[in-house]
Design a protein around this motif. Structure first.
Motif, PDB file in Angstrom:
ATOM      1  N   LYS A  75       0.846  -1.199   0.000  1.00 40.32           N
ATOM      2  CA  LYS A  75       0.000   0.000   0.000  1.00 40.32           C
ATOM      3  C   LYS A  75       0.884   1.252   0.000  1.00 40.32           C
ATOM      4  O   LYS A  75       1.836   1.334   0.776  1.00 40.32           O
ATOM      5  N   LYS A  76       0.533   2.209  -0.838  1.00 42.55           N
ATOM      6  CA  LYS A  76       1.295   3.465  -0.871  1.00 42.55           C
ATOM      7  C   LYS A  76       1.201   4.181   0.485  1.00 42.55           C
ATOM      8  O   LYS A  76       2.165   4.804   0.928  1.00 42.55           O
ATOM      9  N   GLU A  77       0.046   4.074   1.126  1.00 38.90           N
ATOM     10  CA  GLU A  77      -0.129   4.683   2.457  1.00 38.90           C
ATOM     11  C   GLU A  77       0.902   4.133   3.439  1.00 38.90           C
ATOM     12  O   GLU A  77       1.484   4.868   4.241  1.00 38.90           O
ATOM     13  N   HIS A  78       1.160   2.825   3.366  1.00 35.53           N
ATOM     14  CA  HIS A  78       2.148   2.202   4.248  1.00 35.53           C
ATOM     15  C   HIS A  78       3.557   2.673   3.915  1.00 35.53           C
ATOM     16  O   HIS A  78       4.399   2.842   4.805  1.00 35.53           O
ATOM     17  N   MET A  79       3.834   2.883   2.626  1.00 38.02           N
ATOM     18  CA  MET A  79       5.154   3.358   2.210  1.00 38.02           C
ATOM     19  C   MET A  79       5.401   4.777   2.708  1.00 38.02           C
ATOM     20  O   MET A  79       6.508   5.123   3.123  1.00 38.02           O
ATOM     21  N   VAL A  80       4.359   5.597   2.684  1.00 35.66           N
ATOM     22  CA  VAL A  80       4.454   6.957   3.237  1.00 35.66           C
ATOM     23  C   VAL A  80       4.741   6.881   4.733  1.00 35.66           C
ATOM     24  O   VAL A  80       5.610   7.593   5.257  1.00 35.66           O
ATOM     25  N   ASN A  81       4.046   5.990   5.442  1.00 33.30           N
ATOM     26  CA  ASN A  81       4.257   5.842   6.887  1.00 33.30           C
ATOM     27  C   ASN A  81       5.684   5.382   7.190  1.00 33.30           C
ATOM     28  O   ASN A  81       6.303   5.827   8.167  1.00 33.30           O
ATOM     29  N   SER A  82       6.206   4.486   6.367  1.00 27.31           N
ATOM     30  CA  SER A  82       7.588   4.027   6.535  1.00 27.31           C
ATOM     31  C   SER A  82       8.566   5.187   6.374  1.00 27.31           C
ATOM     32  O   SER A  82       9.512   5.340   7.152  1.00 27.31           O
ATOM     33  N   ALA A  83       8.331   6.024   5.349  1.00 26.77           N
ATOM     34  CA  ALA A  83       9.198   7.186   5.120  1.00 26.77           C
ATOM     35  C   ALA A  83       9.151   8.153   6.300  1.00 26.77           C
ATOM     36  O   ALA A  83      10.181   8.690   6.730  1.00 26.77           O
ATOM     37  N   LEU A  84       7.960   8.373   6.845  1.00 29.90           N
ATOM     38  CA  LEU A  84       7.810   9.275   7.992  1.00 29.90           C
ATOM     39  C   LEU A  84       8.537   8.730   9.221  1.00 29.90           C
ATOM     40  O   LEU A  84       9.169   9.482   9.978  1.00 29.90           O
ATOM     41  N   ALA A  85       8.460   7.401   9.430  1.00 31.86           N
ATOM     42  CA  ALA A  85       9.135   6.788  10.575  1.00 31.86           C
ATOM     43  C   ALA A  85      10.656   6.924  10.450  1.00 31.86           C
ATOM     44  O   ALA A  85      11.347   7.230  11.429  1.00 31.86           O
ATOM     45  N   THR A  86      11.176   6.732   9.245  1.00 35.46           N
ATOM     46  CA  THR A  86      12.616   6.910   9.010  1.00 35.46           C
ATOM     47  C   THR A  86      13.021   8.359   9.248  1.00 35.46           C
ATOM     48  O   THR A  86      14.044   8.645   9.880  1.00 35.46           O
ATOM     49  N   GLY A  87      12.202   9.278   8.750  1.00 37.62           N
ATOM     50  CA  GLY A  87      12.485  10.697   8.951  1.00 37.62           C
ATOM     51  C   GLY A  87      12.512  11.076  10.415  1.00 37.62           C
ATOM     52  O   GLY A  87      13.378  11.836  10.867  1.00 37.62           O
ATOM     53  N   GLU A  88      11.582  10.497  11.189  1.00 37.58           N
ATOM     54  CA  GLU A  88      11.529  10.784  12.628  1.00 37.58           C
ATOM     55  C   GLU A  88      12.745  10.198  13.348  1.00 37.58           C
ATOM     56  O   GLU A  88      13.374  10.870  14.171  1.00 37.58           O
ATOM     57  N   TYR A  89      13.091   8.947  13.032  1.00 37.27           N
ATOM     58  CA  TYR A  89      14.193   8.282  13.729  1.00 37.27           C
ATOM     59  C   TYR A  89      15.520   8.989  13.465  1.00 37.27           C
ATOM     60  O   TYR A  89      16.319   9.197  14.380  1.00 37.27           O
ATOM     61  N   PHE A  90      15.755   9.359  12.199  1.00 39.42           N
ATOM     62  CA  PHE A  90      17.043   9.965  11.830  1.00 39.42           C
ATOM     63  C   PHE A  90      17.003  11.498  11.828  1.00 39.42           C
ATOM     64  O   PHE A  90      17.962  12.138  11.438  1.00 39.42           O
ATOM     65  N   ARG A  91      15.862  12.053  12.255  1.00 38.04           N
ATOM     66  CA  ARG A  91      15.706  13.512  12.370  1.00 38.04           C
ATOM     67  C   ARG A  91      16.038  14.215  11.040  1.00 38.04           C
ATOM     68  O   ARG A  91      16.767  15.225  11.012  1.00 38.04           O
ATOM     69  N   LEU A  92      15.489  13.680   9.979  1.00 33.25           N
ATOM     70  CA  LEU A  92      15.718  14.267   8.661  1.00 33.25           C
ATOM     71  C   LEU A  92      14.830  15.502   8.483  1.00 33.25           C
ATOM     72  O   LEU A  92      13.682  15.516   8.902  1.00 33.25           O
ATOM     73  N   LYS A  93      15.399  16.528   7.843  1.00 38.15           N
ATOM     74  CA  LYS A  93      14.707  17.796   7.668  1.00 38.15           C
ATOM     75  C   LYS A  93      14.559  18.120   6.174  1.00 38.15           C
ATOM     76  O   LYS A  93      15.384  17.704   5.362  1.00 38.15           O
ATOM     77  N   PRO A  94      13.524  18.905   5.821  1.00 40.98           N
ATOM     78  CA  PRO A  94      13.385  19.346   4.432  1.00 40.98           C
ATOM     79  C   PRO A  94      14.657  20.055   3.948  1.00 40.98           C
ATOM     80  O   PRO A  94      15.347  20.716   4.734  1.00 40.98           O
ATOM     81  N   GLU A  95      14.956  19.856   2.679  1.00 40.92           N
ATOM     82  CA  GLU A  95      16.107  20.458   1.991  1.00 40.92           C
ATOM     83  C   GLU A  95      17.437  19.780   2.328  1.00 40.92           C
ATOM     84  O   GLU A  95      18.479  20.178   1.805  1.00 40.92           O
ATOM     85  N   GLN A  96      17.425  18.767   3.211  1.00 40.29           N
ATOM     86  CA  GLN A  96      18.664  18.015   3.402  1.00 40.29           C
ATOM     87  C   GLN A  96      18.939  17.189   2.144  1.00 40.29           C
ATOM     88  O   GLN A  96      18.025  16.788   1.435  1.00 40.29           O
ATOM     89  N   ARG A  97      20.222  16.937   1.907  1.00 44.55           N
ATOM     90  CA  ARG A  97      20.625  16.291   0.655  1.00 44.55           C
ATOM     91  C   ARG A  97      20.756  14.785   0.843  1.00 44.55           C
ATOM     92  O   ARG A  97      21.371  14.315   1.798  1.00 44.55           O
ATOM     93  N   ALA A  98      20.188  14.016  -0.095  1.00 48.78           N
ATOM     94  CA  ALA A  98      20.238  12.559  -0.047  1.00 48.78           C
ATOM     95  C   ALA A  98      20.700  12.024  -1.400  1.00 48.78           C
ATOM     96  O   ALA A  98      20.615  12.716  -2.422  1.00 48.78           O
TER      97      ALA A  98
END
Length: 358
Positions: A75-98
């Motif tokens: 589910k795309k909804e689950h993939m979005v949730n996974s991305a949000l969890a990774t962002g929270e754990y690693f404290r990723l911010k908008p405009e950071q480079r990946a």
């Protein structure tokens, strides 16, 4: 009028190769990649078209490194949730480079794109190779690689803030090298069914840390001692794995190996992954251990190395002298191979590699 689904809300700060996109613009760019791009670009374009479509799911092929490749629906909804969890754990911010340097044919590459679109990261894409940092001079806040890529990029790792490493276990030598560098390096645990990682552990020299689950994930064991994952935001039901673990608590565990790779040698049960961890302090080339049929033992433990022929007797003698290794964990035979067979996501295909031994 129905509200647009989550995946049609691309973060306003998202950039791909320094260009910003609306949903429509991203679809047009994806079409160009599919029609005119190189193979790795075509797979990126195909996924972006899948992602921006009205369908609520995507089909993803498993790597086939631990069994027959299969297609599963996420589910795309689950993939979005996974991305949000990774962002929270690693404290990723908008405009950071990946950096996207993994094939987009697998879940790991696809999720780097999803994280960038959901979190507003500035994502560079380069052709997947064994030395991806050689293709760019940029500094990155967040990167995902397989161990071979990390090993070959170790001298450029000062340009990376945080790195997640998956696809294969990280050996003790690489873990030790990474612990001496300023990069925040994390080994990940996950699979296609869990939409990449559901747990991570920080590299800490020779010390083996447990895996720690991401937000909203808890774990338990079944009667085989295998990991059971409860992650309601990324899966509608519990995920029962074939991974043998030592459970510390509902959010921490030590990974021991695959239940379906256990070798029964003369009645002694051997876990290849545990043996490989011990041998990694001695062996530099890529290698793995496995069981081959044997008239006397049922299965015999063998070592397969990706290198030219060397002194087998001397190597086995050095293995016997390793601290912490039992006599049952010493291979009965060594095979030397010029190159291992790899899956499409650059993992070692053990089964096909063994077929070439003949």
């Amino acid at each position: 009028m129905m509200e647009n689904p989550t995946w049609h809300k691309i973060h306003p700060d998202f950039q791909l190769n320094k260009a910003s996109y609306s949903v429509g613009g991203l679809e047009k760019f994806a079409d160009e990649l599919v029609e005119e791009g190189q193979d790795f670009q075509r797979s990126i374009g195909e996924f972006l078209l899948d992602w921006t479509s009205q369908e609520s799911t995507v089909q993803v092929q498993t790597s086939g490194s631990t069994g027959k490749p299969k297609t599963i629906v996420l589910k795309k909804e689950h993939m979005v949730n996974s991305a949000l969890a990774t962002g929270e754990y690693f404290r990723l911010k908008p405009e950071q480079r990946a950096l996207l340097c993994l094939p987009c044919t697998g879940i790991a590459g696809k999720m780097m794109l999803v994280r960038a679109m959901v979190l507003g990261l500035h994502l560079d894409m380069v052709e997947p190779s064994s030395s991806p940092l050689k293709d760019t001079d940029n500094i990155y806040d967040f990167v995902a690689m397989v161990p071979l890529q990390v090993q070959n990029s170790i001298h450029q790792m000062d340009r990376v803030g945080q790195i997640i490493i998956g696809g294969a276990p990280v050996d003790s030598n690489l873990r030790n090298e990474l612990s001496k560098l300023p990069v925040g390096a994390y080994e990940t645990y996950g699979m296609t069914e869990t939409i990449t990682h559901i747990a991570v552990k920080k590299m800490d020299g020779k010390k083996v840390n447990p895996f720690e689950t991401l937000p909203d994930v808890s774990v338990s064991q079944d009667d085989r001692g295998c990991l059971v994952i409860d992650a309601p935001k990324i899966s509608d039901s519990n995920i029962i794995t074939n991974d043998v673990v030592e459970l510390i608590n509902k959010n921490q565990f030590l990974w021991l190996g695959r239940h379906d790779s256990i070798i029964n040698s003369g009645g002694i049960k051997l876990i290849p992954e545990k043996i490989e961890q011990k041998l990694s302090t001695l062996i530099e080339p890529r290698f793995f251990v496995t069981g081959l049929p044997d008239d006397r033992l049922g299965e015999k433990l063998v070592l397969v190395m990706e290198c030219g022929p060397m002194n087998e007797a001397g190597l086995l003698k050095a293995i016997k002298a390793l601290e912490g290794i039992s006599k049952y964990e010493v291979p009965k035979q060594v095979y030397f191979m010029k190159s291992f067979v790899e899956t499409s996501t650059r993992k070692v295909d053990r089964k096909k590699t063994l077929e070439q031994i003949g």
